[in-house]
Design a protein around this motif. Structure first.
Motif, mmCIF file in Angstrom:
data_model
loop_
_atom_site.group_PDB
_atom_site.id
_atom_site.type_symbol
_atom_site.label_atom_id
_atom_site.label_comp_id
_atom_site.label_asym_id
_atom_site.label_seq_id
_atom_site.Cartn_x
_atom_site.Cartn_y
_atom_site.Cartn_z
ATOM 1 N N ASN A 146 0.828 -1.208 0.000
ATOM 2 C CA ASN A 146 0.000 0.000 0.000
ATOM 3 C C ASN A 146 0.860 1.255 0.000
ATOM 4 O O ASN A 146 1.957 1.290 0.565
ATOM 5 C CB ASN A 146 -0.911 0.024 1.227
ATOM 6 C CG ASN A 146 -1.875 -1.155 1.251
ATOM 7 O OD1 ASN A 146 -2.287 -1.646 0.194
ATOM 8 N ND2 ASN A 146 -2.214 -1.606 2.442
ATOM 9 N N PHE A 147 0.338 2.291 -0.616
ATOM 10 C CA PHE A 147 0.994 3.598 -0.582
ATOM 11 C C PHE A 147 0.940 4.156 0.834
ATOM 12 O O PHE A 147 -0.022 3.925 1.578
ATOM 13 C CB PHE A 147 0.312 4.578 -1.531
ATOM 14 C CG PHE A 147 0.712 4.434 -2.970
ATOM 15 C CD1 PHE A 147 1.834 5.072 -3.459
ATOM 16 C CD2 PHE A 147 -0.054 3.657 -3.835
ATOM 17 C CE1 PHE A 147 2.201 4.955 -4.792
ATOM 18 C CE2 PHE A 147 0.308 3.530 -5.169
ATOM 19 C CZ PHE A 147 1.436 4.173 -5.657
ATOM 20 N N ASN A 148 1.935 4.939 1.179
ATOM 21 C CA ASN A 148 1.959 5.669 2.441
ATOM 22 C C ASN A 148 1.601 7.126 2.187
ATOM 23 O O ASN A 148 1.932 7.683 1.134
ATOM 24 C CB ASN A 148 3.341 5.600 3.097
ATOM 25 C CG ASN A 148 3.715 4.182 3.492
ATOM 26 O OD1 ASN A 148 2.860 3.420 3.929
ATOM 27 N ND2 ASN A 148 4.990 3.833 3.318
ATOM 28 N N ILE A 149 0.921 7.728 3.162
ATOM 29 C CA ILE A 149 0.656 9.162 3.063
ATOM 30 C C ILE A 149 1.471 9.937 4.092
ATOM 31 O O ILE A 149 1.456 11.166 4.110
ATOM 32 C CB ILE A 149 -0.849 9.489 3.240
ATOM 33 C CG1 ILE A 149 -1.322 9.100 4.645
ATOM 34 C CG2 ILE A 149 -1.682 8.811 2.189
ATOM 35 C CD1 ILE A 149 -2.739 9.570 4.940
ATOM 36 N N GLY A 150 2.168 9.188 4.989
ATOM 37 C CA GLY A 150 3.040 9.823 5.966
ATOM 38 C C GLY A 150 4.467 9.350 5.757
ATOM 39 O O GLY A 150 4.850 8.954 4.664
ATOM 40 N N VAL A 151 5.238 9.370 6.816
ATOM 41 C CA VAL A 151 6.602 8.863 6.707
ATOM 42 C C VAL A 151 6.550 7.380 6.410
ATOM 43 O O VAL A 151 5.526 6.726 6.620
ATOM 44 C CB VAL A 151 7.389 9.142 8.010
ATOM 45 C CG1 VAL A 151 7.551 10.633 8.234
ATOM 46 C CG2 VAL A 151 6.704 8.487 9.200
#
Length: 513
Positions: A146-151
């Motif tokens: 999955n893509f991350n939206i944070g670090v």
């Protein structure tokens, strides 16, 4: 001395040769395992829908374009990649929603053999959630993490909403009040007057959710298209787009009150009586759920709103349903009028005067600051603007009395004046031809029996029924006063004339054409 190759040497040589053949293939096998590595997303939420922030480039379009960056290795150049969206809970197990591929946005870095960018749009029927996830999938079936939206590795849950409706809307049929019977409940619903026009109401988008408020406080657990209400308060709804919400996407405020159902009333916006010359007055019933209007106890077709406009007097009622208990409001609506009279002539009749003589006509009125207009044969009589008029000429007259202060309302009187001819006859006529030819149209009797002589005059039909009776007979406006139709026979009537203190005169009257 010749040397001899040993069997051991031959075996080692063979093994080394085989290893040299297999080693590149093994290295190539491990090096070509395909991998997709998502990079951190350049956005932390998806708030699609609504007007695009770049109306010049995307005129009239809703905003719905996002980019994702990822790295690849081990893929053939012909492989195609797509961005995939989870179900609203974040799971890819049962639901994988493909996004829509879009052309590259301006200033997007160029793709390389290992570094890729995808531009995509989310589905327009997206069910809003704060726990979506994004990943990349290849046309060969390989999926990424999955893509991350944070670090790196910290936050993968993504808020995603599509906003197909971005305007204020209405509840409760766009009415500001609603009633319910004490001890029961009533339902507030998103108003949808034109389902054929999707953009007319958020109710046309079943995937949307709502936030309901009472007295400015959020009602927990209520997110549907309707709300059951059982307590007094001020209610409204707001579109729930999560962190993408906007307070401007909300309904009007509705005041909900409980009632026992015995107090329905009707008010008139222009008062009662009202001035019809100023237009309609608006009748308003006590707030309820449904309404049935009647005038003089007859249902007014199509009048089912809380208000009804009219410029006619009458007794108006409204049956109000408060959601189980009912009440009827009533108003005796009257139109403002003035009271006027005329003397000196008989209104609506032909008044006979001797040629050369004058008859004086006088009017009275309750009108405030009245004006007077006198007409002869439908033309204004110059200079005649007072309450009275002296008449010497024949013709059809009319006087119009108008109140000029406050409500402009009028009264009018019409009458006719003609010169008197000598109708005195020596005997009682027994034939009348009521055909409106101006000759012998009415029954003529000697002057000794007419108005002023206190003579009783009675006319009966062939069945002995009284059809006319007076003690003030007028030859100029005599009997018959209404049209009598006959065709195949000449009807016969009978008269009884009883002079004051004398014996009665009896006879018959035959009507002929």
């Amino acid at each position: 001395m010749s040397s001899k190759t040993t069997s051991l040497f031959s075996l080692n040589t063979l093994l080394n040769f085989l290893m040299l053949l297999l080693l590149p293939s093994t290295i190539l096998l491990f090096a070509q395992t395909p991998t997709i590595t998502p990079q951190k997303l350049p956005f932390d939420k998806i708030c699609a829908g609504g007007l695009t922030p770049d109306p010049i480039k995307y005129p009239g379009e809703f905003f719905n374009h996002y980019q994702a960056n990822f790295k690849i290795s081990g893929f053939d150049p012909s492989v195609i990649f797509v961005v995939e969206l989870s179900d609203p809970s974040g799971s890819f197990v049962t639901t994988q929603t493909a996004t829509t591929a879009l052309p590259r946005l301006a200033n997007t870095p160029p793709d390389t053999a290992t570094d890729k960018w995808l531009t995509f749009a989310v589905p327009t029927n997206l069910v809003g959630s704060d726990t979506y996830r994004l990943r990349v999938k290849s046309s060969t079936g390989i999926t990424s993490s999955n893509f991350n939206i944070g670090v790196s590795g910290s936050v993968q849950a993504l808020t995603a909403y599509y906003k197909p409706y971005i305007n204020p809307f209405a509840i409760n049929n766009n009415q500001p009040t609603l009633s319910f019977c004490n001890g029961s409940s009533v339902t507030l619903t998103i108003y949808n007057p034109t389902p054929a026009i999707p953009t007319s109401s958020p109710a046309n988008y079943p995937q949307l959710k709502y936030k309901w408020y009472k007295d400015g406080v959020l009602i927990p657990g209520e997110s549907g298209i309707s709300l059951s209400v059982s307590s007094n308060g001020e209610y409204y709804a707001e579109l729930n787009y999560g962190i993408c919400s906007d307070v401007n996407y909300s309904s009007q405020r509705v005041t909900v009150t409980g009632t026992s159902g015995n107090g329905a009333t009707i008010t008139s916006s222009s008062g009662n009586p009202f001035c019809s010359s100023l237009g309609n007055t608006t009748l308003t019933a006590t707030a309820g759920n449904t309404y049935v209007w009647k005038k003089n106890n007859v249902v007014i077709v199509g009048a089912t709103a809380r208000t009804y406009q009219t410029n006619l007097s009458g007794i108006y009622t409204c049956d109000v349903d408060f959601g189980g208990c009912k009440s009827t409001g009533t108003v005796d609506l009257k139109v403002f009028e003035i009271s006027s009279t005329i003397s000196g002539v008989d209104e609506g009749k032909v008044n006979k005067i001797p040629e050369g003589e004058t008859v004086s006509i006088t009017t009275t009125t309750t009108a405030v600051s009245p004006s007077y207009q006198w007409l002869l044969n439908d033309s204004t009589i110059p200079g005649e603007t007072t309450s009275s008029l002296d008449i010497t000429a024949e013709g059809k007259y009319k006087v119009i009395i108008t109140q000029t202060s406050g409500c402009q309302v009028s009264d009018e009187f019409s009458f006719e004046v003609s010169y008197q001819t000598n109708l005195n006859v020596p005997q009682i006529a027994n034939i009348v031809s009521p055909n409106n030819d101006g000759a012998n149209d009415t029954w003529i009797i000697p002057d000794q029996y007419i108005s002023g002589t206190n003579t009783q005059v009675m006319i009966l039909n062939s069945l002995g029924e009284i059809v006319y009776q007076t003690d003030n007979y007028d030859n100029y406006n005599g009997w018959p006063q209404t049209t009598i139709k006959f065709s195949n026979y000449n009807p016969v009537y009978y008269y009884i004339i009883t002079p004051n203190g004398q014996s009665a005169k009896k006879g018959s009257i035959t009507l002929v054409k």
